[in-house]
Design an enzyme around this catalytic site. Structure first.
Site, PDB file in Angstrom:
ATOM      1  CG  ASP A  49      -1.934   1.059   1.469  1.00 30.87           C
ATOM      2  OD1 ASP A  49      -2.594   1.177   0.135  1.00 30.87           O
ATOM      3  OD2 ASP A  49      -2.045   2.013   2.276  1.00 30.87           O
ATOM      4  CD  GLU A  89      -1.843   2.543  -3.449  1.00 34.66           C
ATOM      5  OE1 GLU A  89      -2.017   3.599  -4.388  1.00 34.66           O
ATOM      6  OE2 GLU A  89      -1.625   2.910  -2.359  1.00 34.66           O
ATOM      7  CG  ASP A 149      -8.758   3.574   0.580  1.00 30.88           C
ATOM      8  OD1 ASP A 149      -9.387   3.312   1.561  1.00 30.88           O
ATOM      9  OD2 ASP A 149      -7.794   3.816   0.284  1.00 30.88           O
TER      10      ASP A 149
END
Length: 502
Positions: A298, A345, A398
């Site tokens: 991430d 990501e 998200d």
């Protein structure tokens, strides 16, 4: 690493049905793996599995290495004679569609403590040996984590930098004093990690034997109030006097927020990390690949440059980009472990330097279909602009669900989406977007389970920038049905993503 043409589902274990108020590693987890197999999927993607703190975010955990005790299934403990059916009498009624974290914790923690007491009193020599072997194998992080959690309980839950100064600074005499004083509590925290990893290992073995691989998640930053920062303060940018974050992590204004996102995590002292040959990061990669097959990093762009905001700022608007030694770090990881299966990501403010770092190590990036409309044919999220080495998602944890996203678009934006997809009836918009991802050239395609079910905004997992009320969505047992699975299986076959079963 190049992935084969394949597909999978994004679903965090807390979203499973369970009579204990929160999804866990019990029978519903095994049913979900069976669903993946029956629908010809090859990947199950989860969010970080660590022990969550305030706000229940899996991206803000008390440890980067430990597992979340709330994911332990009490019925499996009963099967090991560590709990009894009477312990489950008069269970409270829990919401079916979301996790009431406070009530779930109030139920599960006493059960875990009782199981620990029974294990301590009744464990066979073989079980005791297994426990000792586990503690020894995880010693590099388990000792500090168990002591950290015991101390946190002792000091009323306050952040470690507000503990007594001697233990906050980890003075040797104070460490020894508290280890002796809190020995029972430390044992408990070691025990629940033992059970977490035991149950997760069995679940992962079940998945792997059925050719399902698990994709984990490494948040690039760790919470300030964590065993990692307390026990390795030298590798973080902290204020020496207060122990607070001197430089805070976040991102500048972006798609999700006009003022940016101020996460509050301390950024790394990369000079100290590099001087120690990135030892902590090596341990972290070793830890996660002990219980997943693939991992997503991430905020991967933080390995090339990171947004740092000085303490005292209330938003992320006023910060600066600082270079990070990503090449040096990933060279060390490659030398230590070989070419690891990693997804980068790479969303947000991405520069050519970030893309070069990603491509240097052949990490696939991410493509989000909800971002694909509004910028014309040159939009990098439109499928005809993809490289094969990427992972396409309808949306992530998200994002709003696809149905929720579509319903909130302006009319002209909806028309653009429908024109591109060739749709007349927007009622099946989630399947249209799934099909768009599945037939794309992306090597891997992932759909959040909410999108597979066609759910609206109420099923959204996270609102970035919102401190509370996230991470709670759960599905009902009847949602795991053959009709949805058959449709997904057909789409997986016609798009060439079905596993080769020869």
């Amino acid at each position: 690493m190049l992935f084969p043409r394949s597909s999978g589902i994004l679903l965090h274990p807390t979203s499973f049905p369970s009579r204990f108020g929160i999804g866990d590693m019990g029978i519903e987890a095994y049913r979900f793996i069976d669903f993946l197999v029956e629908s010809d999927q090859q990947y199950w993607q989860v969010l970080p599995l660590g022990p969550t703190g305030y706000g229940n975010s899996p991206y803000s955990c008390y440890s980067a290495m430990a597992g979340n005790p709330l994911l332990i299934n009490p019925e499996l403990l009963r099967d090991d004679q560590l709990l009894a059916d009477e312990d489950f009498a008069n269970l409270p009624e829990f919401p079916l569609d979301y996790v009431d974290f406070e009530r779930a914790i109030a139920l599960k923690v006493p059960l875990l403590k009782k199981a620990c007491e029974n294990f301590q009193a009744k464990a066979s020599p073989i079980q005791q040996k297994e426990f000792s072997a586990f503690c020894q194998s995880k010693e590099s992080w388990l000792e500090d984590y168990a002591l950290f959690m015991a101390l946190k309980d002792n000091f009323g839950g306050v952040s470690w930098n507000n503990w007594e100064p001697e233990i906050a600074r980890r003075e040797p005499e104070s460490l020894e004093k508290w280890r002796q004083q809190l020995s029972a509590e430390i044992y408990y925290y070691k025990y629940v990690q033992f059970e977490f990893f035991r149950q997760w290992t069995e679940l992962k073995r079940y998945a792997n034997l059925r050719d399902i691989k698990i994709i984990g998640d490494i948040p690039i930053y760790v919470a300030h109030d964590s065993a990692d920062v307390w026990s390795h303060s030298e590798i973080f940018c902290l204020d020496e006097a207060t122990g607070e974050a001197a430089l805070m992590a976040g991102v500048p204004p972006d798609y999700f927020s006009s003022t940016g996102q101020l996460w509050g995590n301390p950024v790394y002292n990369w000079e100290k990390l590099q001087a120690n040959n990135f030892e902590w990061w090596v341990q972290r990669f070793e830890a996660i690949f002990a219980y997943v097959d693939v991992t997503r990093i991430d905020h991967f762009r933080g390995f090339e440059a990171y947004w740092a905001v000085k303490r005292g700022q209330e938003t992320a608007m006023y910060g600066e980009w600082i270079k990070a030694p990503g090449i040096a770090l990933l060279d060390v990881i490659n030398e230590k472990f070989g070419n690891l299966p990693i997804i980068a990501e790479d969303l947000g403010v991405i520069t050519p330097e970030v893309e070069a770092l990603r491509d240097r190590f052949e990490f696939p990036g991410m493509k989000i279909l909800q971002f694909a409309f509004g910028a014309g044919p040159g939009d990098p999220f439109l499928p005809f602009n993809y490289d094969r080495n990427c992972v396409v998602y309808t949306g992530t944890h998200d994002n709003d669900t696809t149905v929720g996203w579509f319903n909130q678009l302006q009319n002209y934006e909806r028309d653009e989406v429908l024109r591109y997809l060739g749709c007349i009836d927007p009622q099946g918009i989630h399947w249209s977007l799934i099909r768009m991802g599945w037939i794309s050239i992306a090597n891997m395609a992932i759909v959040p389970y909410q999108d597979l079910l066609g759910l609206g905004t109420d099923a959204r997992m996270n609102f970035p920038g919102k401190a509370e009320g996230n991470w709670g969505w759960r599905y009902r047992p009847e949602a795991l049905n053959g009709e949805v699975g058959d449709r997904l299986k057909t789409m997986t076959y016609i798009s060439g993503r079905a596993p080769n079963k020869n």
